[in-house]
Design a protein around this motif. Sequence first.
Motif, mmCIF file in Angstrom:
data_model
loop_
_atom_site.group_PDB
_atom_site.id
_atom_site.type_symbol
_atom_site.label_atom_id
_atom_site.label_comp_id
_atom_site.label_asym_id
_atom_site.label_seq_id
_atom_site.Cartn_x
_atom_site.Cartn_y
_atom_site.Cartn_z
ATOM 1 N N PHE A 23 3.881 -6.356 6.886
ATOM 2 C CA PHE A 23 4.190 -5.150 6.883
ATOM 3 C C PHE A 23 4.463 -4.726 5.309
ATOM 4 O O PHE A 23 4.600 -3.717 4.986
ATOM 5 C CB PHE A 23 5.485 -5.237 7.605
ATOM 6 C CG PHE A 23 6.623 -4.069 7.379
ATOM 7 C CD1 PHE A 23 6.106 -2.689 7.637
ATOM 8 C CD2 PHE A 23 7.754 -4.123 6.805
ATOM 9 C CE1 PHE A 23 7.051 -1.806 7.211
ATOM 10 C CE2 PHE A 23 8.781 -3.344 6.422
ATOM 11 C CZ PHE A 23 8.339 -2.128 6.826
ATOM 12 N N GLY A 24 4.666 -5.821 4.331
ATOM 13 C CA GLY A 24 4.943 -5.691 2.993
ATOM 14 C C GLY A 24 6.320 -5.645 2.548
ATOM 15 O O GLY A 24 6.834 -4.997 1.699
ATOM 16 N N ALA A 25 7.186 -6.277 3.289
ATOM 17 C CA ALA A 25 8.763 -6.467 3.164
ATOM 18 C C ALA A 25 8.699 -7.123 1.747
ATOM 19 O O ALA A 25 8.105 -8.172 1.555
ATOM 20 C CB ALA A 25 9.212 -7.341 4.379
ATOM 21 N N HIS A 26 9.927 -6.224 1.003
ATOM 22 C CA HIS A 26 10.054 -6.872 -0.082
ATOM 23 C C HIS A 26 10.958 -8.009 -0.232
ATOM 24 O O HIS A 26 11.258 -8.891 -1.283
ATOM 25 C CB HIS A 26 10.656 -5.669 -1.234
ATOM 26 C CG HIS A 26 9.785 -4.496 -1.456
ATOM 27 N ND1 HIS A 26 9.544 -3.455 -0.847
ATOM 28 C CD2 HIS A 26 8.647 -4.569 -2.385
ATOM 29 C CE1 HIS A 26 8.557 -2.757 -1.210
ATOM 30 N NE2 HIS A 26 8.006 -3.163 -2.260
ATOM 31 N N PHE A 27 11.943 -8.048 0.826
ATOM 32 C CA PHE A 27 12.899 -9.019 1.300
ATOM 33 C C PHE A 27 12.886 -9.045 2.740
ATOM 34 O O PHE A 27 12.801 -8.081 3.528
ATOM 35 C CB PHE A 27 14.003 -8.991 0.639
ATOM 36 C CG PHE A 27 14.759 -7.712 0.678
ATOM 37 C CD1 PHE A 27 15.711 -7.413 1.664
ATOM 38 C CD2 PHE A 27 14.476 -6.632 -0.160
ATOM 39 C CE1 PHE A 27 16.269 -6.284 1.864
ATOM 40 C CE2 PHE A 27 15.123 -5.306 -0.173
ATOM 41 C CZ PHE A 27 16.127 -5.071 1.007
ATOM 42 N N LEU A 28 13.618 -10.020 3.321
ATOM 43 C CA LEU A 28 13.918 -10.323 4.481
ATOM 44 C C LEU A 28 15.252 -10.343 4.948
ATOM 45 O O LEU A 28 16.018 -11.040 3.989
ATOM 46 C CB LEU A 28 13.078 -11.501 5.188
ATOM 47 C CG LEU A 28 11.551 -11.449 5.089
ATOM 48 C CD1 LEU A 28 10.985 -12.838 5.596
ATOM 49 C CD2 LEU A 28 10.993 -10.168 5.792
ATOM 50 N N ILE A 29 15.804 -10.076 6.167
ATOM 51 C CA ILE A 29 16.961 -10.226 6.534
ATOM 52 C C ILE A 29 16.832 -11.387 7.742
ATOM 53 O O ILE A 29 16.254 -10.920 8.666
ATOM 54 C CB ILE A 29 17.846 -9.335 7.225
ATOM 55 C CG1 ILE A 29 17.895 -8.196 6.039
ATOM 56 C CG2 ILE A 29 19.095 -9.527 7.705
ATOM 57 C CD1 ILE A 29 18.680 -6.838 6.210
ATOM 58 N N GLY A 30 17.503 -12.618 7.631
ATOM 59 C CA GLY A 30 17.043 -13.629 8.816
ATOM 60 C C GLY A 30 18.206 -13.596 9.885
ATOM 61 O O GLY A 30 19.280 -13.287 9.573
ATOM 62 N N PRO A 31 17.857 -14.574 10.860
ATOM 63 C CA PRO A 31 18.764 -14.872 11.896
ATOM 64 C C PRO A 31 19.965 -15.572 11.359
ATOM 65 O O PRO A 31 19.755 -16.515 10.425
ATOM 66 C CB PRO A 31 17.833 -15.347 13.039
ATOM 67 C CG PRO A 31 16.904 -16.102 12.278
ATOM 68 C CD PRO A 31 16.501 -15.454 10.804
ATOM 69 N N PRO A 32 21.010 -15.828 12.375
ATOM 70 C CA PRO A 32 22.139 -16.528 12.026
ATOM 71 C C PRO A 32 22.000 -18.100 11.903
ATOM 72 O O PRO A 32 23.017 -18.444 11.270
ATOM 73 C CB PRO A 32 23.187 -16.227 13.351
ATOM 74 C CG PRO A 32 22.814 -14.862 13.755
ATOM 75 C CD PRO A 32 21.133 -14.988 13.516
ATOM 76 N N PHE A 33 21.286 -18.644 12.595
ATOM 77 C CA PHE A 33 21.274 -20.195 12.900
ATOM 78 C C PHE A 33 20.054 -20.793 12.121
ATOM 79 O O PHE A 33 19.264 -20.415 12.070
ATOM 80 C CB PHE A 33 21.570 -20.487 14.350
ATOM 81 C CG PHE A 33 22.471 -19.606 14.926
ATOM 82 C CD1 PHE A 33 23.667 -19.904 14.735
ATOM 83 C CD2 PHE A 33 22.110 -18.817 16.064
ATOM 84 C CE1 PHE A 33 24.865 -19.221 15.231
ATOM 85 C CE2 PHE A 33 22.888 -18.120 16.677
ATOM 86 C CZ PHE A 33 24.490 -18.253 16.268
ATOM 87 N N ALA A 34 20.383 -22.160 11.774
ATOM 88 C CA ALA A 34 19.475 -22.907 10.976
ATOM 89 C C ALA A 34 18.220 -23.190 11.789
ATOM 90 O O ALA A 34 16.982 -23.265 11.364
ATOM 91 C CB ALA A 34 20.025 -23.989 10.366
ATOM 92 N N ASP A 35 18.353 -23.369 13.038
ATOM 93 C CA ASP A 35 17.182 -23.670 13.854
ATOM 94 C C ASP A 35 15.996 -22.523 13.755
ATOM 95 O O ASP A 35 14.881 -22.788 13.875
ATOM 96 C CB ASP A 35 17.643 -23.445 15.430
ATOM 97 C CG ASP A 35 18.697 -24.575 15.730
ATOM 98 O OD1 ASP A 35 19.881 -24.572 15.183
ATOM 99 O OD2 ASP A 35 18.864 -25.253 16.801
ATOM 100 N N PHE A 36 16.527 -21.281 13.606
ATOM 101 C CA PHE A 36 15.585 -20.279 13.388
ATOM 102 C C PHE A 36 15.447 -19.769 11.864
ATOM 103 O O PHE A 36 14.366 -19.286 11.625
ATOM 104 C CB PHE A 36 15.852 -19.117 14.330
ATOM 105 C CG PHE A 36 16.117 -19.384 15.695
ATOM 106 C CD1 PHE A 36 15.092 -20.073 16.343
ATOM 107 C CD2 PHE A 36 17.296 -19.173 16.376
ATOM 108 C CE1 PHE A 36 15.354 -20.461 17.803
ATOM 109 C CE2 PHE A 36 17.308 -19.356 17.696
ATOM 110 C CZ PHE A 36 16.536 -20.174 18.392
ATOM 111 N N GLY A 37 16.388 -20.055 11.124
ATOM 112 C CA GLY A 37 16.305 -19.761 9.721
ATOM 113 C C GLY A 37 15.144 -20.581 8.865
ATOM 114 O O GLY A 37 14.690 -20.117 8.158
ATOM 115 N N GLN A 38 15.190 -21.937 9.517
ATOM 116 C CA GLN A 38 14.360 -22.702 8.770
ATOM 117 C C GLN A 38 12.827 -22.267 8.843
ATOM 118 O O GLN A 38 12.191 -22.336 7.864
ATOM 119 C CB GLN A 38 14.656 -24.291 9.209
ATOM 120 C CG GLN A 38 15.731 -24.749 8.688
ATOM 121 C CD GLN A 38 15.827 -25.097 7.094
ATOM 122 O OE1 GLN A 38 14.997 -24.773 6.463
ATOM 123 N NE2 GLN A 38 16.931 -25.039 6.585
#
Length: 426
Positions: free
Chosen positions: A142-157
């Motif tokens: 999509f061309g994201a300049h930055f991302l906002i990620g989910p709360p937990f390390a299981d999905f953040g990693q």
Amino acid sequence: MKRRVLALLAVVALLGAACGSDDDTTESQPAATEAPAATEAPATTEAMAEMATHVDIDAALAADLDNCVDAPSGDPIRVGMAMDFGEVSGFADIPGSQAVTHLADLINCIGGVGGRPVEVSVQDIQGDPEVTARATQDLLEFGAHFLIGPPFADFGQPVLQVTEGNVPVFFAASTEPSLPDVGANSFLVTFDDTRQASAAAEWALEQGHTRAITFSSPGPYFGYNPEIFTEVFEAGGGEVISDQNYVPIEDVDFSAQVNELAGIAQGDEVLYSAMLAFQVTALRSQLEAQGLAEITYLGTDAFEATGLLFAAPEESEGMVHTTHAFAEPGGRIDLLLQSYADRHGEQLESGTFAGLYADSMLLGIQGMLDSGSDDPAEIGAAVAAIESFEGFTGEMGYAGTNGIPDKPVSIHRVVGGVDTLVANWE
């Protein structure tokens, strides 16, 4: 907080679902915001000049989406959100994504950021690491300049594995110390668990408590927070007279622990845990039945996240907890919630967490403005150098922190059924 904190939270998820439409909670395809339709209201030169150095949050919050300036026509600022709308993370990711897309609309309504529109794409990761990886790749395309990620390390990693340190990732609702790493372009927007447990212990000592009881469970969140609390409390001259084990999420019968405590507690201790709210209230009821009625109950951000404060505030009366901000009347969080409700005809759930997600987007944009670049590597470097930024959840900075913001811990007490600010702990 950790993934296990919310694994049980069907109650919270159902509360969120009851207040939102099906479209709000189940969308799994990218949903890009669009600049509102323009009217003849002009943008001032002064406002546009100010927008070139930072986002004028207050002007955006005052925007009338039915009476916008000319739509911004510059190159878009693209924000990618890898969100989990299921029972595990929906308590934060649903209102968080709604807050970000609404704030983007407000910013576009006042002319964008230096004439550039803000576009937001949301992907539902569906509580699945493999889906998370695919969704992250879609956001990069999509061309994201930055991302906002989910709360937990299981999905953040999995998000970080795909970005490989090339694109900044902001974890809006996580207090997990393993996620932030400037070298990986990974940032928390919250304080971490070390900070919130330390603040709780220092506050308890300042209130004159010299004796404490902890409830813990082996592992990160439920064990780590009581461990840090104990270290700080005892270093400050206090004594933890007992650490009781329990099963997070499952236990509501604490008779064995209560019987043991009845023989050693004086009844005026502070009891600290990372328990979920309904477990704390069950424990208090059982302790009070043993005559231990003057204990001060002190918890973590799990207390607010698990929703009892809002579902049954009378059961939370007098309890103290650490959290991320205070939505004071007329403050920025309050105005964001009001603006969203006026526009969409429904309330955003979990206002404090909505503020964290809004700050995530604003921090990414600030990194772009400070660096004067769309290069994600330069954006991340600029964020890591921020010394002072004030958005929705208080003043913060990243300089010298390795991705964990230096920001105060908000300490609240439930008084008369109302969550009341006790202190902003530096």
